[in-house]
Design a protein around this motif. Structure first.
Motif, PDB file in Angstrom:
ATOM      1  N   GLN A 107      65.486  18.504   8.221  1.00 41.51           N
ATOM      2  CA  GLN A 107      64.287  18.731   9.009  1.00 41.51           C
ATOM      3  C   GLN A 107      64.412  18.227  10.452  1.00 41.51           C
ATOM      4  O   GLN A 107      63.791  18.788  11.351  1.00 41.51           O
ATOM      5  CB  GLN A 107      63.095  18.049   8.324  1.00 41.51           C
ATOM      6  CG  GLN A 107      62.738  18.663   6.986  1.00 41.51           C
ATOM      7  CD  GLN A 107      61.717  17.850   6.217  1.00 41.51           C
ATOM      8  OE1 GLN A 107      60.829  17.235   6.808  1.00 41.51           O
ATOM      9  NE2 GLN A 107      61.839  17.819   4.898  1.00 41.51           N
ATOM     10  N   ILE A 108      65.202  17.180  10.660  1.00 43.13           N
ATOM     11  CA  ILE A 108      65.291  16.577  11.985  1.00 43.13           C
ATOM     12  C   ILE A 108      66.525  17.045  12.749  1.00 43.13           C
ATOM     13  O   ILE A 108      66.467  17.230  13.977  1.00 43.13           O
ATOM     14  CB  ILE A 108      65.263  15.039  11.883  1.00 43.13           C
ATOM     15  CG1 ILE A 108      63.908  14.593  11.329  1.00 43.13           C
ATOM     16  CG2 ILE A 108      65.540  14.398  13.236  1.00 43.13           C
ATOM     17  CD1 ILE A 108      63.803  13.107  11.072  1.00 43.13           C
ATOM     18  N   ARG A 157      58.349  12.141   4.875  1.00 39.35           N
ATOM     19  CA  ARG A 157      59.452  12.711   5.654  1.00 39.35           C
ATOM     20  C   ARG A 157      58.926  13.701   6.685  1.00 39.35           C
ATOM     21  O   ARG A 157      59.432  13.777   7.811  1.00 39.35           O
ATOM     22  CB  ARG A 157      60.454  13.369   4.713  1.00 39.35           C
ATOM     23  CG  ARG A 157      61.067  12.382   3.716  1.00 39.35           C
ATOM     24  CD  ARG A 157      62.256  12.968   3.001  1.00 39.35           C
ATOM     25  NE  ARG A 157      61.930  13.996   2.036  1.00 39.35           N
ATOM     26  CZ  ARG A 157      61.780  13.779   0.726  1.00 39.35           C
ATOM     27  NH1 ARG A 157      61.868  12.544   0.232  1.00 39.35           N
ATOM     28  NH2 ARG A 157      61.516  14.783  -0.097  1.00 39.35           N
ATOM     29  N   ALA A 158      57.902  14.461   6.312  1.00 38.18           N
ATOM     30  CA  ALA A 158      57.330  15.435   7.238  1.00 38.18           C
ATOM     31  C   ALA A 158      56.718  14.747   8.447  1.00 38.18           C
ATOM     32  O   ALA A 158      56.815  15.246   9.577  1.00 38.18           O
ATOM     33  CB  ALA A 158      56.278  16.284   6.527  1.00 38.18           C
ATOM     34  N   ARG A 159      56.098  13.589   8.252  1.00 38.02           N
ATOM     35  CA  ARG A 159      55.516  12.843   9.372  1.00 38.02           C
ATOM     36  C   ARG A 159      56.590  12.424  10.358  1.00 38.02           C
ATOM     37  O   ARG A 159      56.391  12.482  11.581  1.00 38.02           O
ATOM     38  CB  ARG A 159      54.761  11.617   8.855  1.00 38.02           C
ATOM     39  CG  ARG A 159      53.469  11.940   8.119  1.00 38.02           C
ATOM     40  CD  ARG A 159      52.768  10.658   7.705  1.00 38.02           C
ATOM     41  NE  ARG A 159      52.401   9.865   8.866  1.00 38.02           N
ATOM     42  CZ  ARG A 159      52.390   8.534   8.878  1.00 38.02           C
ATOM     43  NH1 ARG A 159      52.761   7.842   7.812  1.00 38.02           N
ATOM     44  NH2 ARG A 159      52.023   7.890   9.962  1.00 38.02           N
ATOM     45  N   ALA A 188      59.551  13.919  10.735  1.00 39.96           N
ATOM     46  CA  ALA A 188      60.095  15.130  11.347  1.00 39.96           C
ATOM     47  C   ALA A 188      59.183  15.643  12.457  1.00 39.96           C
ATOM     48  O   ALA A 188      59.658  16.105  13.508  1.00 39.96           O
ATOM     49  CB  ALA A 188      60.309  16.204  10.291  1.00 39.96           C
ATOM     50  N   GLU A 189      57.887  15.557  12.245  1.00 37.70           N
ATOM     51  CA  GLU A 189      56.937  16.036  13.250  1.00 37.70           C
ATOM     52  C   GLU A 189      57.032  15.243  14.547  1.00 37.70           C
ATOM     53  O   GLU A 189      56.736  15.762  15.635  1.00 37.70           O
ATOM     54  CB  GLU A 189      55.509  15.955  12.699  1.00 37.70           C
ATOM     55  CG  GLU A 189      55.204  17.013  11.647  1.00 37.70           C
ATOM     56  CD  GLU A 189      53.920  16.728  10.889  1.00 37.70           C
ATOM     57  OE1 GLU A 189      53.201  15.769  11.287  1.00 37.70           O
ATOM     58  OE2 GLU A 189      53.635  17.446   9.916  1.00 37.70           O
ATOM     59  N   ALA A 190      57.455  13.993  14.424  1.00 37.96           N
ATOM     60  CA  ALA A 190      57.572  13.135  15.605  1.00 37.96           C
ATOM     61  C   ALA A 190      58.962  13.211  16.234  1.00 37.96           C
ATOM     62  O   ALA A 190      59.229  12.508  17.210  1.00 37.96           O
ATOM     63  CB  ALA A 190      57.260  11.687  15.210  1.00 37.96           C
ATOM     64  N   ASP A 230      60.721  15.948  17.512  1.00 38.46           N
ATOM     65  CA  ASP A 230      61.069  16.968  18.512  1.00 38.46           C
ATOM     66  C   ASP A 230      61.550  16.324  19.806  1.00 38.46           C
ATOM     67  O   ASP A 230      60.882  15.439  20.358  1.00 38.46           O
ATOM     68  CB  ASP A 230      59.876  17.867  18.800  1.00 38.46           C
ATOM     69  CG  ASP A 230      59.639  18.883  17.694  1.00 38.46           C
ATOM     70  OD1 ASP A 230      60.574  19.156  16.941  1.00 38.46           O
ATOM     71  OD2 ASP A 230      58.498  19.381  17.592  1.00 38.46           O
ATOM     72  N   ARG A 289      66.105  19.689  15.239  1.00 33.55           N
ATOM     73  CA  ARG A 289      65.148  19.338  16.297  1.00 33.55           C
ATOM     74  C   ARG A 289      65.769  18.428  17.351  1.00 33.55           C
ATOM     75  O   ARG A 289      65.156  18.196  18.403  1.00 33.55           O
ATOM     76  CB  ARG A 289      63.931  18.634  15.691  1.00 33.55           C
ATOM     77  CG  ARG A 289      63.159  19.477  14.686  1.00 33.55           C
ATOM     78  CD  ARG A 289      61.975  18.679  14.149  1.00 33.55           C
ATOM     79  NE  ARG A 289      61.317  19.385  13.055  1.00 33.55           N
ATOM     80  CZ  ARG A 289      59.999  19.517  12.922  1.00 33.55           C
ATOM     81  NH1 ARG A 289      59.193  19.012  13.830  1.00 33.55           N
ATOM     82  NH2 ARG A 289      59.488  20.160  11.901  1.00 33.55           N
TER      83      ARG A 289
END
Length: 249
Positions: free
Chosen positions: A115-116, A65-67, A69-71, A73, A119
């Motif tokens: 998380q998203i 999930r973090a991967r 979310a990092e993409a 933005d 963003r």
């Protein structure tokens, strides 16, 4: 179509097949760039290319999930269409079944929204895939799945409130019988458990739908696009039935 629309970007989970794949195709038709997420890299390879970038991730894991979310933005849209189910007698569902289904179907959607959602660009939108089974109890062979899809409705309402000031809209869609590989699995499992021929089970299910047929994934993708689009700009926190009349509340 305006250049602003062409610049938009979406994240679609469960993009490798079924409704998720149809959503990717519809978004690309609308000029939206897509980050297509799935656990199955081979299936993603069938939809990737051009304005569609693949990302293989296990959404049951925080790292996966973090991967995503990092993409995320600067994205405009998030469509959570991934999910799993188990077709079993309600009396045979195990604790492992329950935990796996709820981790993938509910936990992951909660934390992806968390998380998203913040963003996404102001004016953005989220669509979570729930199910008619969140409102009906007629198919007890997928009871654990139905419970997870009911949880998604609560998650949707909560994040609709939490993200309204950004503003980012959050809605859910509740498909009924849709012609996808997952529905084929449900149909086969129900026929086996109920001691029916597959064709008879299919006919019986379709008879429960006032329109008398399953939906096509492309039809569902059209409804999802509406919920993402500015045409639905005053809708948030809603659970939209897409069931051919099977569910009307």
């Amino acid at each position: 179509m305006s250049s602003a629309v062409h610049a938009r970007r979406a994240i679609v989970t469960g993009a490798g097949s079924g409704i998720g794949r149809a959503v990717v195709r519809r978004l690309l038709q609308e000029g939206v760039r897509v980050l297509a997420v799935d656990i199955d890299g081979e299936k993603l390879g069938e939809v990737a290319g051009g304005d569609c970038e693949p990302l293989v991730a296990d959404l049951s894991e925080p790292a996966g999930r973090a991967r995503v979310a990092e993409a995320a933005d600067g994205a405009d849209y998030l469509v959570n269409s991934h999910g799993v189910l188990v077709v079993k007698s309600i009396f045979d569902v195990t604790l492992d079944d329950w935990r796996r289904i709820h981790t993938i179907n509910a936990e992951s959607i909660f934390f992806l929204c968390q998380q998203i959602g913040p963003r996404l660009k102001p004016g953005g939108a989220v669509v979570n895939l729930s199910s008619s089974s969140a409102k009906l109890a007629t198919t007890t062979e997928v009871a654990a799945y139905a419970a997870s899809k009911t949880t998604i409705l609560s998650i949707t309402r909560s994040f609709a409130q939490a993200l309204a000031s950004r503003p980012v809209r959050v809605n859910a869609i509740c498909p009924g019988i849709v012609d996808t590989p997952m529905q084929d699995m449900v149909l086969a499992g129900m026929a086996r458990l109920r001691g029916m021929e597959l064709s008879a089970m299919d006919e019986a299910r379709n008879k429960t739908v006032p329109l008398g047929r399953p939906a096509r994934p492309e039809e569902c993708a059209g409804a999802i696009w509406f919920l993402l689009s500015d045409e639905a700009g005053y809708m948030t926190g809603q659970a939209v039935n897409f069931t051919g009349g099977l569910v009307t509340w």
